[in-house]
Design a protein around this motif. Structure first.
Motif, mmCIF file in Angstrom:
data_model
loop_
_atom_site.group_PDB
_atom_site.id
_atom_site.type_symbol
_atom_site.label_atom_id
_atom_site.label_comp_id
_atom_site.label_asym_id
_atom_site.label_seq_id
_atom_site.Cartn_x
_atom_site.Cartn_y
_atom_site.Cartn_z
ATOM 1 N N TYR B 153 85.136 -29.099 35.642
ATOM 2 C CA TYR B 153 83.453 -28.707 35.349
ATOM 3 C C TYR B 153 83.160 -27.518 36.527
ATOM 4 N N GLU B 155 80.684 -25.027 34.373
ATOM 5 C CA GLU B 155 79.851 -25.043 33.317
ATOM 6 C C GLU B 155 81.111 -25.198 31.785
ATOM 7 N N GLY B 156 79.914 -25.981 30.683
ATOM 8 C CA GLY B 156 80.637 -25.574 29.403
ATOM 9 C C GLY B 156 81.449 -26.903 29.160
ATOM 10 N N SER B 169 75.859 -20.048 24.118
ATOM 11 C CA SER B 169 77.063 -19.489 24.759
ATOM 12 C C SER B 169 78.144 -20.423 24.682
ATOM 13 N N SER B 170 79.724 -19.881 24.946
ATOM 14 C CA SER B 170 80.470 -20.595 24.680
ATOM 15 C C SER B 170 81.335 -20.178 25.894
ATOM 16 N N ARG B 171 80.442 -19.848 27.175
ATOM 17 C CA ARG B 171 81.322 -19.985 27.854
ATOM 18 C C ARG B 171 81.474 -20.653 28.786
ATOM 19 N N THR B 172 82.684 -21.349 29.640
ATOM 20 C CA THR B 172 83.564 -22.323 30.252
ATOM 21 C C THR B 172 83.689 -21.351 31.770
ATOM 22 N N ARG B 199 86.613 -22.860 21.649
ATOM 23 C CA ARG B 199 85.065 -22.321 22.293
ATOM 24 C C ARG B 199 84.097 -22.495 20.939
ATOM 25 N N LEU B 202 81.151 -25.706 21.332
ATOM 26 C CA LEU B 202 80.393 -26.016 22.035
ATOM 27 C C LEU B 202 79.358 -24.708 21.722
ATOM 28 N N GLN B 239 85.915 -17.498 27.658
ATOM 29 C CA GLN B 239 84.641 -17.376 26.670
ATOM 30 C C GLN B 239 85.279 -16.761 25.516
#
Lengths: 273, 273
Positions: B153, B155-156, B169-172, B199, B202, B239
Protein backbone atom coordinates in the motif's frame (compact mmCIF):
# COMPACT_ATOMS: atom_id res chain seq x y z
CA UNK A 1 -47.95 19.17 -14.10
CA UNK A 2 -47.65 19.23 -17.87
CA UNK A 3 -51.34 19.84 -18.54
CA UNK A 4 -50.42 22.92 -20.53
CA UNK A 5 -48.98 20.73 -23.28
CA UNK A 6 -51.26 19.27 -25.89
CA UNK A 7 -49.03 16.24 -26.58
CA UNK A 8 -46.48 14.32 -24.52
CA UNK A 9 -42.92 15.60 -24.30
CA UNK A 10 -40.85 14.48 -27.27
CA UNK A 11 -38.74 12.25 -24.99
CA UNK A 12 -41.87 10.55 -23.68
CA UNK A 13 -42.96 10.00 -27.27
CA UNK A 14 -39.56 8.49 -28.06
CA UNK A 15 -39.48 6.08 -25.14
CA UNK A 16 -43.12 4.99 -25.40
CA UNK A 17 -43.37 1.20 -25.48
CA UNK A 18 -46.39 -1.03 -25.89
CA UNK A 19 -46.66 -4.57 -24.49
CA UNK A 20 -45.91 -7.27 -27.07
CA UNK A 21 -45.84 -10.43 -24.97
CA UNK A 22 -44.25 -11.81 -21.81
CA UNK A 23 -41.23 -9.65 -20.90
CA UNK A 24 -41.54 -8.09 -24.36
CA UNK A 25 -42.30 -4.56 -25.57
CA UNK A 26 -42.49 -2.83 -28.94
CA UNK A 27 -41.30 0.69 -29.72
CA UNK A 28 -40.08 2.86 -32.57
CA UNK A 29 -37.10 5.10 -33.13
CA UNK A 30 -38.03 8.80 -33.14
CA UNK A 31 -36.91 11.20 -35.86
CA UNK A 32 -36.44 13.99 -33.29
CA UNK A 33 -33.60 12.02 -31.67
CA UNK A 34 -31.81 11.09 -34.88
CA UNK A 35 -28.01 11.10 -34.78
CA UNK A 36 -25.50 11.04 -37.67
CA UNK A 37 -26.34 7.40 -38.33
CA UNK A 38 -29.39 5.94 -36.62
CA UNK A 39 -30.74 7.24 -33.30
CA UNK A 40 -28.97 9.02 -30.43
CA UNK A 41 -27.59 6.31 -28.12
CA UNK A 42 -28.86 8.02 -24.99
CA UNK A 43 -32.43 7.57 -26.16
CA UNK A 44 -31.75 3.97 -27.21
CA UNK A 45 -30.53 3.43 -23.64
CA UNK A 46 -33.66 5.07 -22.22
CA UNK A 47 -35.86 2.89 -24.45
CA UNK A 48 -34.08 -0.26 -23.26
CA UNK A 49 -34.40 0.86 -19.66
CA UNK A 50 -38.04 1.74 -20.08
CA UNK A 51 -38.96 -1.94 -20.42
CA UNK A 52 -37.55 -2.51 -16.92
CA UNK A 53 -39.33 0.54 -15.56
CA UNK A 54 -42.64 -0.58 -17.06
CA UNK A 55 -42.30 -4.24 -16.07
CA UNK A 56 -45.11 -5.32 -13.71
CA UNK A 57 -42.70 -7.48 -11.67
CA UNK A 58 -40.18 -4.71 -11.04
CA UNK A 59 -38.95 -4.49 -7.45
CA UNK A 60 -37.68 -1.12 -6.24
CA UNK A 61 -35.85 1.58 -8.12
CA UNK A 62 -32.98 1.60 -10.54
CA UNK A 63 -29.45 1.45 -9.11
CA UNK A 64 -27.33 0.18 -12.03
CA UNK A 65 -27.69 -0.14 -15.78
CA UNK A 66 -25.34 -1.29 -18.52
CA UNK A 67 -26.06 -1.12 -22.22
CA UNK A 68 -23.92 -2.49 -25.03
CA UNK A 69 -24.52 -1.03 -28.47
CA UNK A 70 -24.16 -4.26 -30.40
CA UNK A 71 -25.14 -3.05 -33.87
CA UNK A 72 -26.46 0.03 -35.64
CA UNK A 73 -30.11 0.61 -34.76
CA UNK A 74 -32.14 1.04 -37.94
CA UNK A 75 -34.84 3.69 -38.10
CA UNK A 76 -38.21 2.11 -37.40
CA UNK A 77 -39.66 -0.53 -35.11
CA UNK A 78 -37.81 -2.49 -32.44
CA UNK A 79 -38.62 -4.88 -29.63
CA UNK A 80 -37.21 -4.81 -26.12
CA UNK A 81 -37.02 -7.89 -23.95
CA UNK A 82 -36.58 -7.34 -20.20
CA UNK A 83 -36.31 -10.45 -18.05
CA UNK A 84 -36.03 -10.45 -14.25
CA UNK A 85 -33.23 -13.03 -14.03
CA UNK A 86 -33.03 -13.01 -10.24
CA UNK A 87 -35.31 -11.52 -7.62
CA UNK A 88 -34.06 -11.33 -4.05
CA UNK A 89 -35.67 -9.84 -0.96
CA UNK A 90 -34.74 -6.25 -1.76
CA UNK A 91 -32.82 -6.45 -5.05
CA UNK A 92 -33.57 -7.60 -8.56
CA UNK A 93 -31.28 -8.31 -11.53
CA UNK A 94 -32.46 -7.80 -15.10
CA UNK A 95 -31.22 -9.03 -18.45
CA UNK A 96 -32.32 -6.76 -21.30
CA UNK A 97 -32.04 -6.82 -25.07
CA UNK A 98 -33.20 -4.67 -27.97
CA UNK A 99 -34.10 -6.58 -31.12
CA UNK A 100 -34.66 -5.68 -34.75
CA UNK A 101 -35.55 -8.43 -37.22
CA UNK A 102 -35.07 -10.85 -34.28
CA UNK A 103 -31.39 -9.89 -34.02
CA UNK A 104 -29.99 -8.14 -30.93
CA UNK A 105 -28.94 -4.55 -31.63
CA UNK A 106 -28.34 -3.79 -27.95
CA UNK A 107 -27.74 -5.99 -24.93
CA UNK A 108 -27.59 -5.05 -21.29
CA UNK A 109 -28.26 -5.64 -17.64
CA UNK A 110 -29.98 -3.62 -14.95
CA UNK A 111 -30.35 -3.79 -11.22
CA UNK A 112 -33.22 -2.44 -9.19
CA UNK A 113 -33.42 -2.29 -5.40
CA UNK A 114 -35.57 -1.20 -2.53
CA UNK A 115 -33.41 1.49 -0.95
CA UNK A 116 -33.22 2.33 2.71
CA UNK A 117 -32.03 5.50 4.36
CA UNK A 118 -28.37 5.19 5.40
CA UNK A 119 -25.31 7.27 6.11
CA UNK A 120 -24.22 9.04 2.95
CA UNK A 121 -21.56 11.29 1.44
CA UNK A 122 -20.65 12.78 -1.91
CA UNK A 123 -16.93 12.31 -2.42
CA UNK A 124 -17.07 13.37 -6.08
CA UNK A 125 -17.95 16.93 -5.21
CA UNK A 126 -19.58 19.18 -7.78
CA UNK A 127 -16.93 21.40 -9.37
CA UNK A 128 -17.23 25.14 -9.02
CA UNK A 129 -18.52 26.57 -12.28
CA UNK A 130 -20.51 29.69 -13.11
CA UNK A 131 -24.29 29.29 -12.75
CA UNK A 132 -26.14 28.35 -15.94
CA UNK A 133 -27.60 31.83 -16.48
CA UNK A 134 -24.06 33.25 -16.68
CA UNK A 135 -23.05 30.90 -19.49
CA UNK A 136 -24.19 31.18 -23.10
CA UNK A 137 -26.68 28.68 -24.43
CA UNK A 138 -25.04 26.56 -27.09
CA UNK A 139 -26.72 26.82 -30.48
CA UNK A 140 -28.25 23.50 -31.57
CA UNK A 141 -26.60 22.69 -34.86
CA UNK A 142 -26.44 19.58 -36.96
CA UNK A 143 -28.25 16.37 -36.05
CA UNK A 144 -31.78 16.35 -34.64
CA UNK A 145 -31.18 15.08 -31.11
CA UNK A 146 -29.02 18.02 -30.02
CA UNK A 147 -32.07 20.29 -30.41
CA UNK A 148 -33.63 18.46 -27.49
CA UNK A 149 -31.00 19.46 -24.98
CA UNK A 150 -30.20 22.87 -23.63
CA UNK A 151 -26.44 23.05 -23.14
CA UNK A 152 -24.37 25.67 -21.37
CA UNK A 153 -20.68 24.78 -21.44
CA UNK A 154 -18.41 25.84 -18.59
CA UNK A 155 -15.36 23.94 -19.89
CA UNK A 156 -14.37 21.70 -22.79
CA UNK A 157 -16.79 22.71 -25.52
CA UNK A 158 -16.56 21.20 -29.00
CA UNK A 159 -13.45 22.50 -30.80
CA UNK A 160 -14.10 25.46 -33.06
CA UNK A 161 -11.11 24.62 -35.24
CA UNK A 162 -10.46 21.15 -36.58
CA UNK A 163 -6.73 21.35 -37.16
CA UNK A 164 -5.80 17.94 -35.81
CA UNK A 165 -4.12 19.31 -32.69
CA UNK A 166 -6.14 19.26 -29.49
CA UNK A 167 -5.19 19.89 -25.87
CA UNK A 168 -3.95 17.61 -23.10
CA UNK A 169 -7.33 17.48 -21.33
CA UNK A 170 -10.55 15.95 -22.56
CA UNK A 171 -12.60 17.24 -19.64
CA UNK A 172 -16.00 18.77 -20.32
CA UNK A 173 -18.29 20.48 -17.83
CA UNK A 174 -21.69 21.72 -18.85
CA UNK A 175 -25.12 22.57 -17.53
CA UNK A 176 -27.67 20.42 -19.25
CA UNK A 177 -31.41 19.98 -19.42
CA UNK A 178 -34.07 18.65 -21.74
CA UNK A 179 -35.44 21.04 -24.32
CA UNK A 180 -38.27 21.69 -23.94
CA UNK A 181 -37.77 21.26 -20.22
CA UNK A 182 -39.09 18.10 -18.58
CA UNK A 183 -39.05 16.88 -14.96
CA UNK A 184 -36.03 14.66 -14.43
CA UNK A 185 -36.61 10.92 -14.11
CA UNK A 186 -34.59 7.74 -14.58
CA UNK A 187 -35.19 7.69 -18.34
CA UNK A 188 -34.08 11.26 -18.96
CA UNK A 189 -31.11 11.01 -16.59
CA UNK A 190 -29.95 7.89 -18.44
CA UNK A 191 -30.30 9.63 -21.79
CA UNK A 192 -28.27 12.57 -20.44
CA UNK A 193 -25.45 10.25 -19.42
CA UNK A 194 -24.67 9.76 -23.11
CA UNK A 195 -24.82 13.44 -24.09
CA UNK A 196 -21.06 14.06 -24.16
CA UNK A 197 -19.48 14.48 -27.57
CA UNK A 198 -16.48 12.16 -28.13
CA UNK A 199 -13.54 12.93 -25.82
CA UNK A 200 -11.27 12.23 -28.76
CA UNK A 201 -12.42 15.47 -30.40
CA UNK A 202 -10.87 17.47 -27.57
CA UNK A 203 -7.60 15.58 -27.66
CA UNK A 204 -7.14 15.45 -31.40
CA UNK A 205 -9.39 18.15 -32.87
CA UNK A 206 -10.15 15.82 -35.72
CA UNK A 207 -13.33 13.96 -36.53
CA UNK A 208 -12.62 10.28 -37.03
CA UNK A 209 -15.35 7.61 -37.12
CA UNK A 210 -16.34 6.99 -33.50
CA UNK A 211 -19.21 5.54 -31.49
CA UNK A 212 -20.18 4.35 -28.02
CA UNK A 213 -20.04 0.57 -27.66
CA UNK A 214 -20.85 0.19 -23.95
CA UNK A 215 -22.21 2.49 -21.25
CA UNK A 216 -22.83 1.95 -17.55
CA UNK A 217 -24.81 4.24 -15.27
CA UNK A 218 -24.94 3.99 -11.47
CA UNK A 219 -27.84 5.87 -9.93
CA UNK A 220 -27.32 7.60 -6.63
CA UNK A 221 -30.60 9.50 -6.96
CA UNK A 222 -33.85 7.86 -6.07
CA UNK A 223 -37.15 9.09 -7.51
CA UNK A 224 -37.62 11.53 -4.61
CA UNK A 225 -34.34 13.26 -5.38
CA UNK A 226 -35.09 13.24 -9.11
CA UNK A 227 -38.45 14.86 -8.44
CA UNK A 228 -36.79 17.45 -6.21
CA UNK A 229 -34.41 18.27 -9.06
CA UNK A 230 -37.38 18.70 -11.35
CA UNK A 231 -36.78 20.68 -14.52
CA UNK A 232 -33.67 22.42 -13.23
CA UNK A 233 -30.26 22.08 -14.86
CA UNK A 234 -27.94 19.14 -14.26
CA UNK A 235 -24.18 19.71 -14.15
CA UNK A 236 -22.57 17.03 -16.30
CA UNK A 237 -18.86 16.26 -16.36
CA UNK A 238 -16.90 13.73 -18.41
CA UNK A 239 -13.22 13.04 -18.96
CA UNK A 240 -11.36 10.44 -20.96
CA UNK A 241 -9.07 8.03 -19.12
CA UNK A 242 -7.36 5.90 -21.76
CA UNK A 243 -7.19 6.00 -25.56
CA UNK A 244 -5.55 2.98 -27.11
CA UNK A 245 -5.79 0.93 -30.28
CA UNK A 246 -9.32 1.79 -31.28
CA UNK A 247 -11.01 2.15 -27.88
CA UNK A 248 -11.25 4.95 -25.36
CA UNK A 249 -13.11 5.16 -22.08
CA UNK A 250 -14.56 8.10 -20.22
CA UNK A 251 -15.73 8.65 -16.66
CA UNK A 252 -18.60 11.02 -15.94
CA UNK A 253 -20.71 12.46 -13.15
CA UNK A 254 -24.05 14.24 -13.02
CA UNK A 255 -25.07 16.55 -10.16
CA UNK A 256 -28.07 18.73 -9.54
CA UNK A 257 -27.58 22.38 -8.72
CA UNK A 258 -27.69 21.64 -4.99
CA UNK A 259 -24.59 19.45 -5.37
CA UNK A 260 -26.36 16.10 -5.01
CA UNK A 261 -24.56 13.46 -7.06
CA UNK A 262 -27.39 12.05 -9.16
CA UNK A 263 -25.47 9.46 -11.15
CA UNK A 264 -22.03 8.41 -12.28
CA UNK A 265 -21.45 7.03 -15.74
CA UNK A 266 -18.71 5.36 -17.71
CA UNK A 267 -18.49 4.43 -21.32
CA UNK A 268 -16.27 2.75 -23.85
CA UNK A 269 -16.09 4.17 -27.37
CA UNK A 270 -14.74 2.73 -30.55
CA UNK A 271 -12.66 5.01 -32.76
CA UNK A 272 -10.80 4.64 -36.00
CA UNK A 273 -7.21 5.79 -36.63
CA UNK B 1 7.59 -20.64 -18.60
CA UNK B 2 6.11 -22.25 -15.52
CA UNK B 3 7.65 -25.67 -16.03
CA UNK B 4 9.20 -25.47 -12.60
CA UNK B 5 5.81 -25.84 -10.99
CA UNK B 6 4.33 -29.28 -10.50
CA UNK B 7 0.70 -28.11 -10.59
CA UNK B 8 -1.11 -25.19 -12.22
CA UNK B 9 -1.18 -21.83 -10.46
CA UNK B 10 -3.97 -21.65 -7.90
CA UNK B 11 -5.79 -19.03 -10.01
CA UNK B 12 -5.67 -21.34 -13.02
CA UNK B 13 -7.09 -24.10 -10.86
CA UNK B 14 -9.86 -21.77 -9.70
CA UNK B 15 -10.90 -20.61 -13.18
CA UNK B 16 -10.65 -24.04 -14.84
CA UNK B 17 -13.85 -24.81 -16.73
CA UNK B 18 -14.86 -27.93 -18.61
CA UNK B 19 -17.29 -27.97 -21.55
CA UNK B 20 -20.82 -28.97 -20.55
CA UNK B 21 -22.80 -28.35 -23.74
CA UNK B 22 -23.39 -25.62 -26.32
CA UNK B 23 -22.26 -22.27 -24.88
CA UNK B 24 -22.07 -24.01 -21.47
CA UNK B 25 -19.20 -24.76 -19.07
CA UNK B 26 -18.90 -26.32 -15.64
CA UNK B 27 -16.58 -25.18 -12.85
CA UNK B 28 -16.19 -25.22 -9.08
CA UNK B 29 -15.51 -22.61 -6.46
CA UNK B 30 -12.01 -22.89 -4.99
CA UNK B 31 -11.33 -22.93 -1.25
CA UNK B 32 -8.15 -20.87 -1.74
CA UNK B 33 -10.24 -17.91 -2.93
CA UNK B 34 -12.87 -18.07 -0.21
CA UNK B 35 -14.15 -14.75 1.14
CA UNK B 36 -16.14 -14.02 4.31
CA UNK B 37 -19.23 -15.57 2.75
CA UNK B 38 -18.78 -17.57 -0.45
CA UNK B 39 -15.98 -16.93 -2.94
CA UNK B 40 -14.00 -13.74 -3.68
CA UNK B 41 -15.97 -11.80 -6.30
CA UNK B 42 -12.88 -11.14 -8.42
CA UNK B 43 -12.47 -14.83 -9.05
CA UNK B 44 -16.18 -15.27 -9.71
CA UNK B 45 -15.75 -12.55 -12.34
CA UNK B 46 -12.72 -14.33 -13.82
CA UNK B 47 -14.65 -17.60 -13.94
CA UNK B 48 -17.55 -15.95 -15.76
CA UNK B 49 -15.14 -14.31 -18.17
CA UNK B 50 -13.25 -17.52 -18.76
CA UNK B 51 -16.22 -19.01 -20.63
CA UNK B 52 -15.94 -16.16 -23.15
CA UNK B 53 -12.16 -16.58 -23.39
CA UNK B 54 -12.53 -20.34 -23.99
CA UNK B 55 -15.42 -20.07 -26.44
CA UNK B 56 -14.50 -21.49 -29.88
CA UNK B 57 -16.45 -18.72 -31.64
CA UNK B 58 -14.73 -15.85 -29.86
CA UNK B 59 -13.64 -13.01 -32.13
CA UNK B 60 -10.74 -10.85 -30.98
CA UNK B 61 -9.75 -9.82 -27.48
CA UNK B 62 -11.64 -8.53 -24.50
CA UNK B 63 -12.49 -4.81 -24.41
CA UNK B 64 -15.39 -4.58 -21.94
CA UNK B 65 -16.92 -6.77 -19.25
CA UNK B 66 -19.76 -6.24 -16.79
CA UNK B 67 -20.72 -8.66 -14.04
CA UNK B 68 -23.68 -8.39 -11.71
CA UNK B 69 -23.49 -10.38 -8.50
CA UNK B 70 -27.11 -11.47 -8.42
CA UNK B 71 -27.00 -13.84 -5.44
CA UNK B 72 -24.54 -15.41 -3.03
CA UNK B 73 -22.43 -18.03 -4.79
CA UNK B 74 -22.52 -21.28 -2.81
CA UNK B 75 -19.34 -23.30 -2.38
CA UNK B 76 -19.28 -26.07 -4.96
CA UNK B 77 -20.18 -26.58 -8.59
CA UNK B 78 -21.55 -23.97 -10.97
CA UNK B 79 -22.28 -23.63 -14.67
CA UNK B 80 -21.41 -20.68 -16.89
CA UNK B 81 -23.34 -19.88 -20.04
CA UNK B 82 -21.63 -17.58 -22.57
CA UNK B 83 -23.59 -16.74 -25.68
CA UNK B 84 -22.29 -14.66 -28.60
CA UNK B 85 -25.41 -12.51 -29.00
CA UNK B 86 -24.07 -10.49 -31.91
CA UNK B 87 -21.02 -10.94 -34.10
CA UNK B 88 -19.99 -8.09 -36.37
CA UNK B 89 -17.00 -7.77 -38.67
CA UNK B 90 -14.53 -6.84 -35.94
CA UNK B 91 -16.60 -6.82 -32.72
CA UNK B 92 -18.62 -9.35 -30.78
CA UNK B 93 -21.14 -8.94 -27.95
CA UNK B 94 -21.60 -11.61 -25.30
CA UNK B 95 -24.32 -12.37 -22.79
CA UNK B 96 -23.03 -14.39 -19.84
CA UNK B 97 -24.57 -15.99 -16.78
CA UNK B 98 -23.38 -18.12 -13.88
CA UNK B 99 -25.87 -20.69 -12.66
CA UNK B 100 -26.24 -22.82 -9.55
CA UNK B 101 -29.22 -25.19 -9.30
CA UNK B 102 -30.36 -23.67 -12.61
CA UNK B 103 -30.73 -20.24 -10.99
CA UNK B 104 -28.58 -17.28 -12.05
CA UNK B 105 -26.13 -16.22 -9.35
CA UNK B 106 -24.32 -13.80 -11.66
CA UNK B 107 -25.32 -12.10 -14.91
CA UNK B 108 -23.21 -10.07 -17.26
CA UNK B 109 -22.15 -8.95 -20.68
CA UNK B 110 -18.80 -8.84 -22.45
CA UNK B 111 -17.46 -7.34 -25.62
CA UNK B 112 -14.54 -8.63 -27.63
CA UNK B 113 -12.94 -6.95 -30.62
CA UNK B 114 -10.18 -7.23 -33.16
CA UNK B 115 -8.04 -4.22 -32.28
CA UNK B 116 -6.04 -2.15 -34.70
CA UNK B 117 -3.12 0.12 -34.01
CA UNK B 118 -4.27 3.73 -33.65
CA UNK B 119 -3.30 7.01 -32.06
CA UNK B 120 -3.34 6.65 -28.29
CA UNK B 121 -2.88 8.53 -25.02
CA UNK B 122 -3.15 7.88 -21.31
CA UNK B 123 -5.05 10.77 -19.77
CA UNK B 124 -5.44 9.02 -16.39
CA UNK B 125 -1.74 9.19 -15.68
CA UNK B 126 -0.19 6.85 -13.15
CA UNK B 127 0.22 8.66 -9.83
CA UNK B 128 3.67 9.11 -8.39
CA UNK B 129 4.16 6.62 -5.57
CA UNK B 130 7.24 4.92 -4.13
CA UNK B 131 8.34 1.79 -6.01
CA UNK B 132 7.01 -1.51 -4.63
CA UNK B 133 10.31 -2.54 -3.05
CA UNK B 134 10.21 0.61 -0.89
CA UNK B 135 6.80 -0.21 0.55
CA UNK B 136 6.11 -2.94 3.12
CA UNK B 137 4.35 -6.05 2.03
CA UNK B 138 0.97 -6.27 3.71
CA UNK B 139 0.52 -9.34 5.88
CA UNK B 140 -2.18 -11.64 4.58
CA UNK B 141 -4.69 -11.95 7.39
CA UNK B 142 -8.21 -13.27 7.57
CA UNK B 143 -10.00 -14.82 4.63
CA UNK B 144 -8.26 -17.19 2.20
CA UNK B 145 -8.24 -15.11 -0.99
CA UNK B 146 -6.07 -12.32 0.39
CA UNK B 147 -3.21 -14.82 0.70
CA UNK B 148 -3.15 -15.00 -3.09
CA UNK B 149 -2.27 -11.37 -3.63
CA UNK B 150 0.87 -9.53 -2.74
CA UNK B 151 -0.10 -6.02 -1.64
CA UNK B 152 2.07 -3.01 -1.00
CA UNK B 153 0.00 0.00 0.00
CA UNK B 154 1.16 3.51 -0.91
CA UNK B 155 -2.03 5.22 0.31
CA UNK B 156 -5.37 4.34 1.89
CA UNK B 157 -4.66 1.07 3.62
CA UNK B 158 -7.33 -0.65 5.73
CA UNK B 159 -7.97 1.33 8.93
CA UNK B 160 -6.02 0.07 11.92
CA UNK B 161 -8.60 1.46 14.34
CA UNK B 162 -12.31 0.87 13.94
CA UNK B 163 -13.65 3.83 15.88
CA UNK B 164 -16.39 4.82 13.49
CA UNK B 165 -14.65 7.98 12.32
CA UNK B 166 -12.82 7.82 9.01
CA UNK B 167 -11.27 10.49 6.82
CA UNK B 168 -12.67 12.60 3.97
CA UNK B 169 -10.95 10.52 1.26
CA UNK B 170 -11.59 6.93 0.30
CA UNK B 171 -8.69 6.77 -2.14
CA UNK B 172 -6.43 3.73 -2.10
CA UNK B 173 -3.23 3.22 -4.09
CA UNK B 174 -1.33 -0.03 -3.93
CA UNK B 175 1.08 -2.22 -5.82
CA UNK B 176 -0.51 -5.56 -6.45
CA UNK B 177 0.37 -8.93 -7.92
CA UNK B 178 -0.71 -12.53 -7.72
CA UNK B 179 0.88 -14.66 -5.01
CA UNK B 180 2.57 -16.81 -6.04
CA UNK B 181 3.39 -14.62 -9.01
CA UNK B 182 1.75 -15.39 -12.34
CA UNK B 183 2.02 -13.76 -15.78
CA UNK B 184 -0.77 -11.21 -16.17
CA UNK B 185 -3.67 -12.08 -18.46
CA UNK B 186 -7.29 -11.02 -18.89
CA UNK B 187 -8.50 -13.37 -16.18
CA UNK B 188 -6.05 -12.22 -13.52
CA UNK B 189 -6.43 -8.54 -14.42
CA UNK B 190 -10.21 -8.90 -14.07
CA UNK B 191 -9.82 -10.58 -10.69
CA UNK B 192 -7.49 -7.75 -9.57
CA UNK B 193 -10.12 -5.16 -10.48
CA UNK B 194 -12.18 -6.35 -7.51
CA UNK B 195 -9.30 -6.44 -5.00
CA UNK B 196 -10.11 -3.16 -3.24
CA UNK B 197 -11.57 -3.41 0.24
CA UNK B 198 -14.82 -1.43 0.66
CA UNK B 199 -14.33 2.35 0.29
CA UNK B 200 -16.82 2.76 3.10
CA UNK B 201 -14.23 1.43 5.56
CA UNK B 202 -12.00 4.42 4.87
CA UNK B 203 -14.81 6.92 5.23
CA UNK B 204 -16.46 5.47 8.30
CA UNK B 205 -13.88 3.19 9.92
CA UNK B 206 -16.67 0.81 10.77
CA UNK B 207 -17.47 -2.58 9.31
CA UNK B 208 -21.07 -2.73 8.19
CA UNK B 209 -22.44 -5.51 5.95
CA UNK B 210 -21.29 -4.67 2.42
CA UNK B 211 -20.79 -6.36 -0.94
CA UNK B 212 -20.21 -5.66 -4.62
CA UNK B 213 -23.37 -5.90 -6.70
CA UNK B 214 -22.05 -4.84 -10.11
CA UNK B 215 -18.60 -4.35 -11.62
CA UNK B 216 -17.49 -3.16 -15.03
CA UNK B 217 -13.97 -3.43 -16.45
CA UNK B 218 -12.74 -1.71 -19.62
CA UNK B 219 -9.54 -3.20 -20.99
CA UNK B 220 -7.02 -0.89 -22.57
CA UNK B 221 -4.36 -3.61 -22.60
CA UNK B 222 -4.30 -6.20 -25.31
CA UNK B 223 -2.62 -9.58 -24.78
CA UNK B 224 0.72 -8.23 -26.05
CA UNK B 225 0.77 -5.53 -23.38
CA UNK B 226 -0.35 -8.01 -20.73
CA UNK B 227 2.47 -10.34 -21.70
CA UNK B 228 4.93 -7.47 -21.58
CA UNK B 229 3.75 -6.68 -18.05
CA UNK B 230 4.32 -10.30 -17.12
CA UNK B 231 4.65 -11.07 -13.42
CA UNK B 232 5.54 -7.51 -12.47
CA UNK B 233 3.44 -5.41 -10.08
CA UNK B 234 0.32 -3.53 -11.11
CA UNK B 235 -0.46 -0.16 -9.55
CA UNK B 236 -4.12 -0.20 -8.56
CA UNK B 237 -6.12 2.85 -7.52
CA UNK B 238 -9.73 3.19 -6.41
CA UNK B 239 -11.82 5.99 -4.96
CA UNK B 240 -15.45 6.25 -3.96
CA UNK B 241 -17.66 8.78 -5.75
CA UNK B 242 -21.05 8.66 -4.08
CA UNK B 243 -22.42 6.95 -0.97
CA UNK B 244 -26.18 7.19 -0.62
CA UNK B 245 -29.02 5.13 0.80
CA UNK B 246 -27.40 1.74 0.73
CA UNK B 247 -25.26 1.99 -2.42
CA UNK B 248 -21.82 3.41 -3.14
CA UNK B 249 -19.80 3.44 -6.31
CA UNK B 250 -16.07 3.51 -6.86
CA UNK B 251 -13.87 4.33 -9.86
CA UNK B 252 -10.56 2.55 -10.30
CA UNK B 253 -7.56 2.30 -12.61
CA UNK B 254 -4.81 -0.27 -13.06
CA UNK B 255 -1.42 0.59 -14.57
CA UNK B 256 1.75 -1.38 -15.11
CA UNK B 257 5.04 -0.05 -13.80
CA UNK B 258 5.81 1.57 -17.17
CA UNK B 259 2.70 3.74 -16.78
CA UNK B 260 0.56 1.92 -19.35
CA UNK B 261 -3.09 2.10 -18.35
CA UNK B 262 -4.10 -1.57 -18.42
CA UNK B 263 -7.73 -1.24 -17.40
CA UNK B 264 -10.26 1.03 -15.76
CA UNK B 265 -12.93 -0.37 -13.48
CA UNK B 266 -16.05 0.79 -11.73
CA UNK B 267 -18.26 -0.91 -9.25
CA UNK B 268 -21.42 -0.48 -7.25
CA UNK B 269 -21.54 -1.83 -3.71
CA UNK B 270 -24.44 -2.45 -1.41
CA UNK B 271 -24.02 -1.40 2.22
CA UNK B 272 -26.19 -1.43 5.29
CA UNK B 273 -26.65 1.50 7.68
Amino acid sequence: MRAHRMSPHVLDQAIALEPAGDDLWRGRTHAEYANFIGPYGGVTAAQLLQAVLLHPQRLGELVAFTINFAAAVADGEFHVRARPARTNRSTQHWVVEMLQDDQPVATGTAMTAVRRRTWGATEAEMPQVPPPQDLPREAARGVAWVRHYERRYAEGNVPTEWKGQGGPSSRTRLWLRDAPDRPLDFASLTAMADNFFPRLWLRRATQVPIGTVSMTVYYHADSTLLQATGTDYVLAQAQGQGFRNGYLDQAGQLWNRQGDLLATTHQLMYYKE
